[in-house]
Design an enzyme around this catalytic site. Structure first.
Site, PDB file in Angstrom:
ATOM      1  N   PHE A   1       0.824  -1.029  -0.044  1.00 12.76           N
ATOM      2  CA  PHE A   1      -0.081  -0.177   0.163  1.00 12.76           C
ATOM      3  C   PHE A   1       0.755   1.287   0.043  1.00 12.76           C
ATOM      4  O   PHE A   1       0.212   2.407   0.029  1.00 12.76           O
ATOM      5  CB  PHE A   1      -1.070  -0.108   1.139  1.00 12.76           C
ATOM      6  CG  PHE A   1      -0.250  -0.063   2.655  1.00 12.76           C
ATOM      7  CD1 PHE A   1       0.108   0.929   3.313  1.00 12.76           C
ATOM      8  CD2 PHE A   1      -0.409  -1.435   3.284  1.00 12.76           C
ATOM      9  CE1 PHE A   1       0.791   0.779   4.481  1.00 12.76           C
ATOM     10  CE2 PHE A   1       0.472  -1.545   4.380  1.00 12.76           C
ATOM     11  CZ  PHE A   1       0.996  -0.396   5.173  1.00 12.76           C
TER      12      PHE A   1
ATOM     13  N   ARG B   1     -11.317   7.878  14.815  1.00 12.62           N
ATOM     14  CA  ARG B   1     -11.424   7.160  13.701  1.00 12.62           C
ATOM     15  C   ARG B   1     -12.740   6.625  13.379  1.00 12.62           C
ATOM     16  O   ARG B   1     -13.325   6.412  12.534  1.00 12.62           O
ATOM     17  CB  ARG B   1     -10.290   5.980  13.662  1.00 12.62           C
ATOM     18  CG  ARG B   1      -8.884   6.718  13.144  1.00 12.62           C
ATOM     19  CD  ARG B   1      -7.605   5.575  13.142  1.00 12.62           C
ATOM     20  NE  ARG B   1      -6.768   6.155  12.698  1.00 12.62           N
ATOM     21  CZ  ARG B   1      -5.351   5.606  13.053  1.00 12.62           C
ATOM     22  NH1 ARG B   1      -5.396   4.637  13.861  1.00 12.62           N
ATOM     23  NH2 ARG B   1      -4.360   6.024  12.524  1.00 12.62           N
TER      24      ARG B   1
ATOM     25  N   ASN C   1      -7.978   7.259   6.786  1.00 13.47           N
ATOM     26  CA  ASN C   1      -8.427   6.859   8.121  1.00 13.47           C
ATOM     27  C   ASN C   1      -8.323   8.077   9.311  1.00 13.47           C
ATOM     28  O   ASN C   1      -8.074   8.075  10.579  1.00 13.47           O
ATOM     29  CB  ASN C   1      -7.632   5.809   8.894  1.00 13.47           C
ATOM     30  CG  ASN C   1      -6.017   5.642   8.976  1.00 13.47           C
ATOM     31  OD1 ASN C   1      -5.628   6.838   8.172  1.00 13.47           O
ATOM     32  ND2 ASN C   1      -5.399   4.883   9.419  1.00 13.47           N
TER      33      ASN C   1
ATOM     34  N   HIS D   1      -3.393  10.301  12.130  1.00  9.94           N
ATOM     35  CA  HIS D   1      -1.933   9.398  12.254  1.00  9.94           C
ATOM     36  C   HIS D   1      -1.648   9.568  13.590  1.00  9.94           C
ATOM     37  O   HIS D   1      -1.737  10.607  14.223  1.00  9.94           O
ATOM     38  CB  HIS D   1      -1.066   9.667  11.185  1.00  9.94           C
ATOM     39  CG  HIS D   1       0.500   9.311  11.806  1.00  9.94           C
ATOM     40  ND1 HIS D   1       0.612   8.208  11.296  1.00  9.94           N
ATOM     41  CD2 HIS D   1       1.249  10.010  12.308  1.00  9.94           C
ATOM     42  CE1 HIS D   1       2.043   7.945  12.003  1.00  9.94           C
ATOM     43  NE2 HIS D   1       2.630   8.914  12.570  1.00  9.94           N
TER      44      HIS D   1
HETATM   45  P1  CMP Z   1      -1.071   5.623   9.857  1.00 13.32           P
HETATM   46  O1  CMP Z   1      -1.266   5.504  11.199  1.00 13.32           O
HETATM   47  O2  CMP Z   1      -0.840   6.878   9.294  1.00 13.32           O
HETATM   48  O3  CMP Z   1       0.486   4.632   9.373  1.00 13.32           O
HETATM   49  C1  CMP Z   1       0.238   4.133   8.194  1.00 13.32           C
HETATM   50  C2  CMP Z   1      -0.707   3.950   7.254  1.00 13.32           C
HETATM   51  O4  CMP Z   1      -0.899   3.225   6.215  1.00 13.32           O
HETATM   52  C3  CMP Z   1      -1.985   3.590   8.163  1.00 13.32           C
HETATM   53  O5  CMP Z   1      -2.273   4.781   9.282  1.00 13.32           O
HETATM   54  C4  CMP Z   1      -3.167   3.415   7.360  1.00 13.32           C
HETATM   55  O6  CMP Z   1      -3.916   4.583   6.621  1.00 13.32           O
HETATM   56  C5  CMP Z   1      -2.083   2.945   6.047  1.00 13.32           C
HETATM   57  N1  CMP Z   1      -2.551   1.460   5.820  1.00 13.32           N
HETATM   58  C6  CMP Z   1      -2.040   0.465   6.644  1.00 13.32           C
HETATM   59  N2  CMP Z   1      -2.573  -0.700   6.114  1.00 13.32           N
HETATM   60  C7  CMP Z   1      -3.045  -0.210   4.653  1.00 13.32           C
HETATM   61  C8  CMP Z   1      -3.671  -1.113   3.678  1.00 13.32           C
HETATM   62  N3  CMP Z   1      -3.674  -2.248   3.653  1.00 13.32           N
HETATM   63  N4  CMP Z   1      -3.998  -0.298   2.610  1.00 13.32           N
HETATM   64  C9  CMP Z   1      -4.005   1.256   2.485  1.00 13.32           C
HETATM   65  N5  CMP Z   1      -3.321   1.699   3.526  1.00 13.32           N
HETATM   66  C10 CMP Z   1      -3.063   0.913   4.593  1.00 13.32           C
END
Ligand code: CMP
Length: 138
Positions: A58, A103, A113, A116
């Site tokens: 991703f 969230r 989401n 962070h």
């Molecule tokens: P964040 O806390 O910003 O840290 C890494 C980010 O990757 C996470 O929030 C998600 O928004 C994103 N993420 C994690 N897993 C996936 C996935 N399977 N597909 C797309 N985005 C992902």
């Protein structure tokens, strides 16, 4: 003991006009905002910030999204800040996020989401330093 964490109000939440509502939750949960600013990451900055995920499927989607629009970056201070912020924002996947979490209220998908949060004190320091000079942390 007070400690710091790093937060982002992501492009989906800014675009959906949730910045003020998320700020309200931050303040009501007794975080001190040491600094915050509205930015737009370049693709390169997003790639650098999320380098730890570079081998994940991703990565490209994530860095495209994080550089797609304005986001708010924040340095937060509270007793046990990393854990307290992670508790307040809820699970990464909004489908698994508990009622009352940011969230649960504002995220639309795993990728988009809303917010962070740093996952450790060590990463919080690195992530704060990525966006703020020490002199900007008030
Ligand atoms: P964040 O806390 O910003 O840290 C890494 C980010 O990757 C996470 O929030 C998600 O928004 C994103 N993420 C994690 N897993 C996936 C996935 N399977 N597909 C797309 N985005 C992902």
């Amino acid at each position: 003991m007070n400690s710091r964490t790093f937060a982002i109000i992501k492009p989906d939440a800014v675009k959906n006009k949730h910045t003020g509502l998320i700020y309200d939750r931050i303040i009501k949960a007794d975080f001190k905002i040491l600094s915050s600013k509205l930015i737009k990451m370049s693709k390169k900055e997003a790639e650098h910030f999320y380098l730890v995920h570079k081998d994940r499927s991703f990565y490209d989607e994530l860095t495209d999204f994080m550089s797609s629009g304005q986001c708010m970056v924040l340095a937060l201070d509270k007793n046990n800040a990393v854990e307290e912020w992670r508790k307040l924002i809820g699970a990464t996947n909004p489908e698994e996020a508990k009622e009352g979490t940011i969230r649960k209220a504002f995220a639309t998908s795993l990728g988009e989401n809303a917010v962070h949060g740093s996952d450790s004190n060590e990463n919080a320091m690195i992530e704060i330093k990525f966006f703020f000079k020490e002199s900007e942390l008030i």
